[in-house]
Design a protein around this motif. Sequence first.
Motif, PDB file in Angstrom:
ATOM      1  N   GLU A  10      49.876  24.132  40.537  1.00 18.73           N
ATOM      2  CA  GLU A  10      51.003  24.182  40.316  1.00 18.73           C
ATOM      3  C   GLU A  10      51.877  24.664  42.162  1.00 18.73           C
ATOM      4  O   GLU A  10      52.459  23.925  42.505  1.00 18.73           O
ATOM      5  N   LEU A  11      51.460  24.927  42.790  1.00 26.72           N
ATOM      6  CA  LEU A  11      52.048  25.766  43.838  1.00 26.72           C
ATOM      7  C   LEU A  11      50.536  24.972  45.609  1.00 26.72           C
ATOM      8  O   LEU A  11      50.541  24.366  44.638  1.00 26.72           O
ATOM      9  N   PRO A  12      51.499  23.626  46.411  1.00 24.27           N
ATOM     10  CA  PRO A  12      51.076  23.811  47.180  1.00 24.27           C
ATOM     11  C   PRO A  12      50.794  24.602  48.580  1.00 24.27           C
ATOM     12  O   PRO A  12      51.681  25.559  48.090  1.00 24.27           O
ATOM     13  N   VAL A  13      49.767  24.211  49.758  1.00 20.74           N
ATOM     14  CA  VAL A  13      49.899  24.987  50.348  1.00 20.74           C
ATOM     15  C   VAL A  13      50.045  24.770  52.049  1.00 20.74           C
ATOM     16  O   VAL A  13      50.120  23.070  52.342  1.00 20.74           O
ATOM     17  N   PHE A  14      50.201  25.358  52.500  1.00 23.46           N
ATOM     18  CA  PHE A  14      50.404  24.715  54.598  1.00 23.46           C
ATOM     19  C   PHE A  14      49.770  26.317  55.220  1.00 23.46           C
ATOM     20  O   PHE A  14      50.154  27.170  55.217  1.00 23.46           O
ATOM     21  N   ILE A  15      48.288  25.480  55.395  1.00 22.80           N
ATOM     22  CA  ILE A  15      48.425  26.815  55.848  1.00 22.80           C
ATOM     23  C   ILE A  15      47.562  25.402  57.843  1.00 22.80           C
ATOM     24  O   ILE A  15      46.643  24.702  57.767  1.00 22.80           O
ATOM     25  N   ASP A  16      48.048  25.955  59.177  1.00 19.79           N
ATOM     26  CA  ASP A  16      46.922  25.460  59.977  1.00 19.79           C
ATOM     27  C   ASP A  16      46.211  25.696  60.275  1.00 19.79           C
ATOM     28  O   ASP A  16      46.499  27.057  60.612  1.00 19.79           O
ATOM     29  N   LEU A  17      45.444  25.389  60.378  1.00 17.56           N
ATOM     30  CA  LEU A  17      43.316  25.829  60.417  1.00 17.56           C
ATOM     31  C   LEU A  17      43.352  26.242  61.489  1.00 17.56           C
ATOM     32  O   LEU A  17      42.239  27.051  62.503  1.00 17.56           O
ATOM     33  N   LYS A  18      43.740  25.546  62.771  1.00 19.91           N
ATOM     34  CA  LYS A  18      43.751  25.829  63.657  1.00 19.91           C
ATOM     35  C   LYS A  18      41.777  26.474  64.036  1.00 19.91           C
ATOM     36  O   LYS A  18      41.592  26.792  64.776  1.00 19.91           O
ATOM     37  N   GLY A  19      40.956  24.936  64.139  1.00 21.93           N
ATOM     38  CA  GLY A  19      40.004  25.358  64.985  1.00 21.93           C
ATOM     39  C   GLY A  19      38.938  25.920  64.193  1.00 21.93           C
ATOM     40  O   GLY A  19      37.778  25.114  64.172  1.00 21.93           O
ATOM     41  N   LYS A  20      39.392  26.399  62.663  1.00 23.81           N
ATOM     42  CA  LYS A  20      38.503  26.953  61.618  1.00 23.81           C
ATOM     43  C   LYS A  20      38.548  25.564  60.867  1.00 23.81           C
ATOM     44  O   LYS A  20      38.403  25.989  59.439  1.00 23.81           O
ATOM     45  N   GLN A  21      39.151  23.990  60.584  1.00 21.71           N
ATOM     46  CA  GLN A  21      38.910  23.450  59.600  1.00 21.71           C
ATOM     47  C   GLN A  21      38.025  23.176  59.225  1.00 21.71           C
ATOM     48  O   GLN A  21      37.469  23.181  57.806  1.00 21.71           O
ATOM     49  N   LYS A  22      36.769  22.408  59.444  1.00 19.11           N
ATOM     50  CA  LYS A  22      35.387  22.805  59.363  1.00 19.11           C
ATOM     51  C   LYS A  22      35.003  24.240  58.510  1.00 19.11           C
ATOM     52  O   LYS A  22      33.836  24.202  57.869  1.00 19.11           O
ATOM     53  N   GLU A  23      35.136  25.194  59.189  1.00 19.07           N
ATOM     54  CA  GLU A  23      34.288  26.853  58.951  1.00 19.07           C
ATOM     55  C   GLU A  23      34.160  26.490  57.245  1.00 19.07           C
ATOM     56  O   GLU A  23      33.668  27.509  56.674  1.00 19.07           O
ATOM     57  N   PHE A  24      35.850  26.732  57.435  1.00 18.48           N
ATOM     58  CA  PHE A  24      36.386  26.525  55.952  1.00 18.48           C
ATOM     59  C   PHE A  24      36.744  26.445  54.698  1.00 18.48           C
ATOM     60  O   PHE A  24      36.517  26.902  53.487  1.00 18.48           O
ATOM     61  N   PHE A  25      36.100  25.710  54.866  1.00 17.08           N
ATOM     62  CA  PHE A  25      36.147  24.092  53.968  1.00 17.08           C
ATOM     63  C   PHE A  25      35.482  24.454  52.767  1.00 17.08           C
ATOM     64  O   PHE A  25      35.916  24.377  51.683  1.00 17.08           O
ATOM     65  N   PRO A  26      33.788  24.924  52.938  1.00 17.20           N
ATOM     66  CA  PRO A  26      32.837  25.836  51.401  1.00 17.20           C
ATOM     67  C   PRO A  26      33.769  26.986  50.601  1.00 17.20           C
ATOM     68  O   PRO A  26      33.917  26.584  49.777  1.00 17.20           O
ATOM     69  N   GLN A  27      34.394  27.205  51.512  1.00 14.61           N
ATOM     70  CA  GLN A  27      34.885  28.784  50.696  1.00 14.61           C
ATOM     71  C   GLN A  27      36.586  27.714  50.081  1.00 14.61           C
ATOM     72  O   GLN A  27      37.322  28.212  48.921  1.00 14.61           O
ATOM     73  N   ILE A  28      37.444  26.865  50.848  1.00 13.43           N
ATOM     74  CA  ILE A  28      38.110  26.207  49.966  1.00 13.43           C
ATOM     75  C   ILE A  28      37.698  25.510  48.944  1.00 13.43           C
ATOM     76  O   ILE A  28      38.461  25.680  47.970  1.00 13.43           O
ATOM     77  N   LYS A  29      36.793  25.190  49.236  1.00  8.35           N
ATOM     78  CA  LYS A  29      36.357  24.276  48.079  1.00  8.35           C
ATOM     79  C   LYS A  29      36.040  24.576  46.828  1.00  8.35           C
ATOM     80  O   LYS A  29      36.283  24.317  45.525  1.00  8.35           O
TER      81      LYS A  29
END
Length: 625
Positions: free
Chosen positions: A135-154
Motif C-alpha cells: 500500500e505504501l511507497p518508499v523513499f530512501i536515498d541509499l547513498k552508495g549502499k544500493q547494491k549491498e542492500f538489494f538482497p535484504q530488500i528483495k
Amino acid sequence: MELKDVKNITFPKPSLEEWKEATEVSLKGKSVEKLKTYTYEGITLNPLYTEKEDSSAKTAELPGFFPFTRGITPTGYYEQPWLVVQPVSGITADEANEKMQAAFKRGQNVVAYPARLLAEGARIEKLFNNIPLKELPVFIDLKGKQKEFFPQIKAVADLQKAQLKGVLAEDPIAEWLIGGQLPEDTDQYFAEWIKTVQDYQKVGPNLKTVLVNTAVFHNGGANAVQEIAYGLAVAVQYILEGQKQGLSISEITEKIVFSFAVDSNYFMSIAKLRAARRLWAGLAEAFDTAPHHFKMAIHAVTSELTETLYDQHVNILRTTNQAFAAAIGGIQYLQIHPFNHAFGESDDFSERIARNTHLILKEETNITTVVDPAGGSWYVEQLTDELAEKAWMKFLEIDTAGGIFEAIKHGSLQADLVEVYQGRIQNAALRKESIIGTNVYPNPADKIKTPTQEKQESYMVVEKAVEITPITLERISVQFEQLRLRSETFKQSSGEAPRIGLINLKELKSYKPRADFVKGLVAAGGIETVESAGCQSIQDAVNYVASTKLPIYCVCGSDNDYSELAKTTIKEIKKQFPEINLYIAGKQTEELEISLSEAGVKEFIHVKTNAVAILIELLQALGVN
C-alpha cells in the motif's frame, strides 16, 4: 449615483511611464532603476513585471503537456498531492520502525528512513516490520549502499509478496563528490551499477532507482543556474551509461528522480523547478525520443545551506517558506528538515512540526485545488524564462567541455560552486543578506551546545580510487556561529562574557540608533555591551571609562555630536587610558574620519563593515582565542 451605475464606471489604465513617475516621487527624486536587485544567477530583478509584448506570440504552455513547465500532470495536486517524505530518527531499527508506524497515523504516507540507519547496520526486515509495502511507497536515498542492500530488500518484498513502488535510489556521482574519490575505471563501475538498477526491477518495475541529487550542488553553494545545469549533466551521463549497457532511453529515464534543494529565495525556487522540467523535457529531442519519457519526477528538500544553530525556531519559518515554494513549483515528493536538523539530531517534537507543515500547506492553503498556482504570474514566468536560458547555456558549456566527468576531474565544477559560495559568505558577513537570529537580531540569551553533526559523509566505498576535490558542504551561518561558540566557551572558563563599552554622547535620541546597531552587531559574536548614560561632557566620558575599565570602547552619537564633542573626548580618553582601543559607530566624512583617527580612533563601524572581520578583531583584542 446609484449602486447599479458603479458597476459601469471605468478607470483609465495607467501607463508604465506614469507608474515610474509616481514611484520616483515616493523615492524623492531617485531613479526607479535604484529598485533593481541582482541575483547570484546573474539575473536582474525589476521592481515591476508586466505582460510581455510578445506573450501572445508565445506558444501557450499547459499543465501536464510538453514541455511540462507547469507540471507533469494536467490536474496538478488535485488527484495526487505530493508525498510526505519525512525520515524518522532512531538509534535502533526497532525504534525507527516504531516511530515510522506512529508517523503513519499522523499524516506520513511514505516509508522513509535515513541512509545512516542502513550504514550503521540496521536490518531492513526490522525497519519494514509490519509496514504494508503493498500500500505504501518508499523513499530512501541509499547513498552508495544500493547494491549491498538489494538482497535484504528483495527478501522483504518476497515475504510480503509486494511489488515495491516509490524510490530506492542513489546518485554515485554525488557520492563521489562528497567523498572526494572517483573510481579509476568508471566504465566498469557503471556496468555493475546498471546491473543493480535492473535487479531492482525484480522487486518493483515502477521503482525509481536512479537519483540525480542536485541538492549536493546547492548545499555546496551553487546558484539555481548551476544546480539545474550540473543536474542535467549528471542525468545525461547516466543515460549514456545505460545505453552502453543496452538499455533504451525510456528504460533509464523512467527510473530517474531528481532531488532539488529549495531555499529562502522564494520565487527563484519556484522558477528553478519550472525551468528544470522544461529543459529536461527539451532533451527528448536531443535523444530523438518521445517527450513523455522525459517527464521530470522531482523530490524537493529544504536547504541545509540556510539552516542555523542559533534561534533555531526561525528554521521553522525558513522551511515553511521553502516548502511552500516547492509545492507551488510542482513536485512529487517533499522532505522538510526538522528545525534542529543542523545539530545533527532531531526529536519527536521537531519531526512532528516538520510533518505537520505538509498538512497545513495541503489543508489550509487550498494549494491542492489549484492547478499550477504560479501560472500567469508575469514575474515567475519571466524568471523561469531567464533561468531556463541561462541554465541551458551553462549545460551546453559543460557538454562542450567534455561532460560532467571532465568538469569534476579538472575541478572546474568545484571551483564554480566555491565562487558562488564565497559570494554568499561575503554578503552574510557584510549583512547584505540577513540571517535572522544569527547576523541580525541575535538573541544574547540564546545558548546552544556544540552540534554533533559532522560534515556530510558518503557511505560509498570506492576501490582503486582517484582523488578529486570534494564539494565542501557548510552552512552560511557557520562563520558567525563559530565566533559565538568561542565566546560561550570563554564565558564558561572565565566566568563572564567578553564585553565592550559604549560611550554614548548627549541625548538618548541622538545616540540610540547607532548604539543599537553596535549592540546588534557585536551580539552576533557573543559579545556583551556595557553602556554609559548620555555623556554631556568630556569628563562624563572619562569618568565612565575609569569606572568600567574595559579594553575596548565604541563611541555612539549623531554626526553633529561627533563634530562638536568626539575629537576632544577621544583625545582625553587616550591621554588618560592609552592602552584601550576606541571605535566610532557610523561612517563619517573623509575629513572628519582623518581628524578622529589622528585623535585615537582605531576604526569606524558602520553598515558596510565586514561583521565577521570586526568580530574576529574584537574577540582577539578581548583575549577570546
